[in-house]
Design a protein around this motif. Structure first.
Motif, PDB file in Angstrom:
ATOM      1  N   ARG A   1       9.080  -5.717  -9.920  1.00 40.27           N
ATOM      2  CA  ARG A   1       8.095  -6.788 -10.107  1.00 40.27           C
ATOM      3  C   ARG A   1       6.694  -6.387  -9.671  1.00 40.27           C
ATOM      4  O   ARG A   1       5.719  -7.025 -10.030  1.00 40.27           O
ATOM      5  CB  ARG A   1       8.503  -8.011  -9.275  1.00 40.27           C
TER       6      ARG A   1
ATOM      7  N   ILE B   1      14.753  -4.046   3.103  1.00 39.84           N
ATOM      8  CA  ILE B   1      14.737  -5.511   2.941  1.00 39.84           C
ATOM      9  C   ILE B   1      16.083  -6.127   3.337  1.00 39.84           C
ATOM     10  O   ILE B   1      16.596  -7.007   2.656  1.00 39.84           O
ATOM     11  CB  ILE B   1      14.317  -5.917   1.507  1.00 39.84           C
ATOM     12  N   GLY B   2      16.612  -5.660   4.484  1.00 41.88           N
ATOM     13  CA  GLY B   2      17.838  -6.247   5.024  1.00 41.88           C
ATOM     14  C   GLY B   2      17.481  -7.203   6.154  1.00 41.88           C
ATOM     15  O   GLY B   2      16.670  -6.866   7.030  1.00 41.88           O
ATOM     16  N   PHE B   3      18.046  -8.386   6.122  1.00 43.09           N
ATOM     17  CA  PHE B   3      17.665  -9.387   7.122  1.00 43.09           C
ATOM     18  C   PHE B   3      18.855 -10.040   7.812  1.00 43.09           C
ATOM     19  O   PHE B   3      18.681 -10.667   8.849  1.00 43.09           O
ATOM     20  CB  PHE B   3      16.792 -10.478   6.469  1.00 43.09           C
TER      21      PHE B   3
ATOM     22  N   PRO C   1       9.978  -1.485  13.170  1.00 39.10           N
ATOM     23  CA  PRO C   1       8.508  -1.557  13.131  1.00 39.10           C
ATOM     24  C   PRO C   1       8.032  -2.705  14.010  1.00 39.10           C
ATOM     25  O   PRO C   1       8.745  -3.691  14.186  1.00 39.10           O
ATOM     26  CB  PRO C   1       8.190  -1.876  11.665  1.00 39.10           C
TER      27      PRO C   1
ATOM     28  N   LEU D   1       4.154  -4.958  14.451  1.00 40.57           N
ATOM     29  CA  LEU D   1       3.173  -5.395  13.442  1.00 40.57           C
ATOM     30  C   LEU D   1       2.541  -4.170  12.742  1.00 40.57           C
ATOM     31  O   LEU D   1       1.815  -3.399  13.360  1.00 40.57           O
ATOM     32  CB  LEU D   1       2.113  -6.258  14.112  1.00 40.57           C
TER      33      LEU D   1
HETATM   34  N1  LIG Z   1       5.108  -5.400   8.449  1.00 42.32           N
HETATM   35  C1  LIG Z   1       5.487  -5.687   9.657  1.00 42.32           C
HETATM   36  O1  LIG Z   1       4.658  -5.978  10.520  1.00 42.32           O
HETATM   37  C2  LIG Z   1       6.949  -5.628  10.027  1.00 42.32           C
HETATM   38  C3  LIG Z   1       7.291  -5.789  11.369  1.00 42.32           C
HETATM   39  C4  LIG Z   1       8.635  -5.728  11.710  1.00 42.32           C
HETATM   40  C5  LIG Z   1       9.587  -5.506  10.745  1.00 42.32           C
HETATM   41  N2  LIG Z   1       9.234  -5.365   9.445  1.00 42.32           N
HETATM   42  C6  LIG Z   1      10.282  -5.157   8.433  1.00 42.32           C
HETATM   43  O2  LIG Z   1       9.822  -4.272   7.428  1.00 42.32           O
HETATM   44  C7  LIG Z   1      10.485  -4.586   6.202  1.00 42.32           C
HETATM   45  C8  LIG Z   1       9.458  -4.809   5.107  1.00 42.32           C
HETATM   46  O3  LIG Z   1       9.077  -3.560   4.546  1.00 42.32           O
HETATM   47  P1  LIG Z   1       7.905  -3.514   3.453  1.00 42.32           P
HETATM   48  O4  LIG Z   1       6.674  -4.029   4.124  1.00 42.32           O
HETATM   49  O5  LIG Z   1       7.797  -2.179   2.873  1.00 42.32           O
HETATM   50  O6  LIG Z   1       8.490  -4.564   2.395  1.00 42.32           O
HETATM   51  P2  LIG Z   1       7.814  -5.654   1.487  1.00 42.32           P
HETATM   52  O7  LIG Z   1       6.314  -5.516   1.476  1.00 42.32           O
HETATM   53  O8  LIG Z   1       8.421  -6.965   1.822  1.00 42.32           O
HETATM   54  O9  LIG Z   1       8.354  -5.158   0.036  1.00 42.32           O
HETATM   55  C9  LIG Z   1       9.536  -5.603  -0.479  1.00 42.32           C
HETATM   56  C10 LIG Z   1      10.129  -4.536  -1.427  1.00 42.32           C
HETATM   57  O10 LIG Z   1      11.449  -4.929  -1.761  1.00 42.32           O
HETATM   58  C11 LIG Z   1      11.578  -5.138  -3.168  1.00 42.32           C
HETATM   59  N3  LIG Z   1      12.461  -6.304  -3.326  1.00 42.32           N
HETATM   60  C12 LIG Z   1      12.234  -7.573  -2.881  1.00 42.32           C
HETATM   61  N4  LIG Z   1      13.302  -8.352  -3.164  1.00 42.32           N
HETATM   62  C13 LIG Z   1      14.216  -7.553  -3.799  1.00 42.32           C
HETATM   63  C14 LIG Z   1      15.515  -7.769  -4.318  1.00 42.32           C
HETATM   64  N5  LIG Z   1      16.103  -8.962  -4.275  1.00 42.32           N
HETATM   65  N6  LIG Z   1      16.184  -6.721  -4.886  1.00 42.32           N
HETATM   66  C15 LIG Z   1      15.604  -5.499  -4.939  1.00 42.32           C
HETATM   67  N7  LIG Z   1      14.364  -5.239  -4.441  1.00 42.32           N
HETATM   68  C16 LIG Z   1      13.684  -6.245  -3.895  1.00 42.32           C
HETATM   69  C17 LIG Z   1      10.155  -5.336  -3.680  1.00 42.32           C
HETATM   70  O11 LIG Z   1      10.019  -4.973  -5.029  1.00 42.32           O
HETATM   71  P3  LIG Z   1      10.305  -6.043  -6.227  1.00 42.32           P
HETATM   72  O12 LIG Z   1       9.644  -7.317  -5.843  1.00 42.32           O
HETATM   73  O13 LIG Z   1       9.723  -5.367  -7.417  1.00 42.32           O
HETATM   74  O14 LIG Z   1      11.808  -6.175  -6.321  1.00 42.32           O
HETATM   75  C18 LIG Z   1       9.413  -4.349  -2.752  1.00 42.32           C
HETATM   76  O15 LIG Z   1       9.630  -3.029  -3.188  1.00 42.32           O
HETATM   77  C19 LIG Z   1      11.299  -5.856   6.459  1.00 42.32           C
HETATM   78  O16 LIG Z   1      12.638  -5.527   6.717  1.00 42.32           O
HETATM   79  C20 LIG Z   1      10.648  -6.443   7.707  1.00 42.32           C
HETATM   80  O17 LIG Z   1      11.536  -7.241   8.460  1.00 42.32           O
HETATM   81  C21 LIG Z   1       7.927  -5.433   9.058  1.00 42.32           C
END
Ligand SMILES: NC(=O)c1ccc[n+]([C@@H]2O[C@H](COP(=O)([O-])OP(=O)(O)OC[C@H]3O[C@@H](n4cnc5c(N)ncnc54)[C@H](OP(=O)(O)O)[C@@H]3O)[C@@H](O)[C@H]2O)c1
Length: 342
Positions: free
Chosen positions: A40, A77-79, A156, A158
């Motif tokens: 997407r 994207i595991g929660f 990670p 922030l």
């Molecule tokens: N940023 C922070 O400060 C922070 C802090 C702590 C932990 N985290 C963790 O970091 C992770 C987020 O990483 P990020 O920032 O790279 O991710 P993100 O920006 O949320 O990106 C989401 C990715 O997953 C894909 N996606 C979403 N839903 C999907 C589905 N149902 N099936 C297949 N693909 C899907 C999206 O592509 P499409 O939409 O095209 O499918 C995109 O590639 C999370 O686990 C979060 O808890 C982040």
């Protein structure tokens, strides 16, 4: 595709705020990189092979991945524990390493010491998101102990690149910047002197990529952050300076902000502040530095946020104000002003 001889790695996700930067560095280091996502996002990363599937549809994902085996699978994207059960079924025997992206918000709240390392207990009574990440970690570690499922956990804190990482008013929209530019006040929790660390995704990637196919990382957990410790006042001021304004900061105690947010139907604020950003946290990165020799974050927030703003300014569609968020700040300030003693 570039001829790569490195490990064969699958990212579930891969085009996100953190995972895009990690993808770029992994490719530059010769990783054969695959993404599984729904396709997407417009993010184009040269050299990635994309498998289009929705990971929440386990049968469709299994069919899209049929016949493949991996050196490393990273789930960005595991929660939840249920998603870990799904991944154990999908990848047991099919990958030599499975990296779960958790969150540093799993660490003990209330904080009993601001100095955080990987031995800090995991407990977060304030934030369901963090409790679910803890349950996910525990499920995977149980599988590691019982069957040898090859898990590595990465937390990670922030972390930003294509988002504006403010405690209140930031993220994928331009709301807080627009408020600052228009001279409108922005909310800061507490007196703005608690300590926090914000990490640029390009720095995170420098710590993360060496963990891919790392022979000794199985069963281990790591956080990966910058060593730059700032006060929240400094963080908001750096954002203001990056757009050429001195922001008007209104300081309200975290408890007051959460009470107002509860009234306005924004109960998530309690997790966001008391489950995370209201505490002073100083991350000890000795463990990741031992596993990724030479790792050192080099992008100070004052520089990194300018890069993020340049990303926003490159496309006017990104500079959108989220009216709900704007309304929340506006209403919170109204409630606060009405409650202020004369
Ligand atoms: N940023 C922070 O400060 C922070 C802090 C702590 C932990 N985290 C963790 O970091 C992770 C987020 O990483 P990020 O920032 O790279 O991710 P993100 O920006 O949320 O990106 C989401 C990715 O997953 C894909 N996606 C979403 N839903 C999907 C589905 N149902 N099936 C297949 N693909 C899907 C999206 O592509 P499409 O939409 O095209 O499918 C995109 O590639 C999370 O686990 C979060 O808890 C982040």
């Amino acid at each position: 595709m570039k001829n790569s001889s490195g490990p064969k790695v699958l990212f579930i996700g891969g085009t996100g705020n953190i995972s895009s930067a990690v993808s770029r560095l992994a490719l530059a280091r010769g990783v054969q990189l695959y993404h599984l996502n729904r396709g997407r996002r417009k993010t184009l990363i040269d050299g990635v092979q994309t498998i289009q599937a929705d990971i929440s549809d386990a049968a469709a994902a299994a069919s899209a991945l049929a016949g493949q085996s991996w050196d490393v699978v990273v789930n960005w994207i595991g929660f939840t524990e249920a998603e870990m059960e799904r991944d154990i079924r999908l990848f047991a025997g099919k990958t030599k390493q499975y990296i779960f992206i958790s969150s540093a918000s799993v660490y003990q709240k209330p904080v009993t010491t601001p100095f955080i390392n990987e031995a800090t207990p995991l407990a977060n009574p304030y934030w369901e998101y963090s409790r679910n990440k803890i349950a996910s970690e525990e499920r995977l570690l149980r599988e590691y102990r019982q069957t040898g499922f090859p898990v590595t956990i990465v937390r990670p804190s922030l972390t930003y690149d294509t988002v504006i990482p403010m405690a209140i008013g930031g993220w994928t929209d331009y709301t807080i910047v627009e408020r600052m530019k228009r001279g409108k006040p922005v909310l800061v929790h507490g007196d703005g002197t608690s300590l926090w660390t914000i990490t640029h995704a390009d720095d995170f990637a420098q710590g993360f990529v060496p963990l891919l196919a790392h022979q000794q990382a199985l069963g281990h957990a790591f956080h990966i952050t910058s060593d730059e410790v700032l006060t929240w006042n400094q963080i908001y001021e750096a954002l203001g300076a990056a757009v050429g304004v001195e922001p008007k900061l209104v300081h309200i105690s975290s408890e007051e902000i959460c009470a107002i947010a509860d009234k306005l139907g924004q109960g998530w604020m309690r997790g966001n502040l008391f489950g995370d950003k209201a505490w002073s946290c100083i991350f000890d990165n000795a463990k990741i530095k031992a596993f990724a020799p030479g790792f050192k974050a080099t992008i100070p927030f004052a520089q990194g946020i300018r890069r993020t703003l340049a990303y926003f300014h490159a496309d006017p569609a990104r500079c959108k104000v989220n009216e709900d968020k704007n309304d929340f700040v506006h209403q919170a300030l109204e409630v606060w002003n009405a409650r202020k003693p004369l």
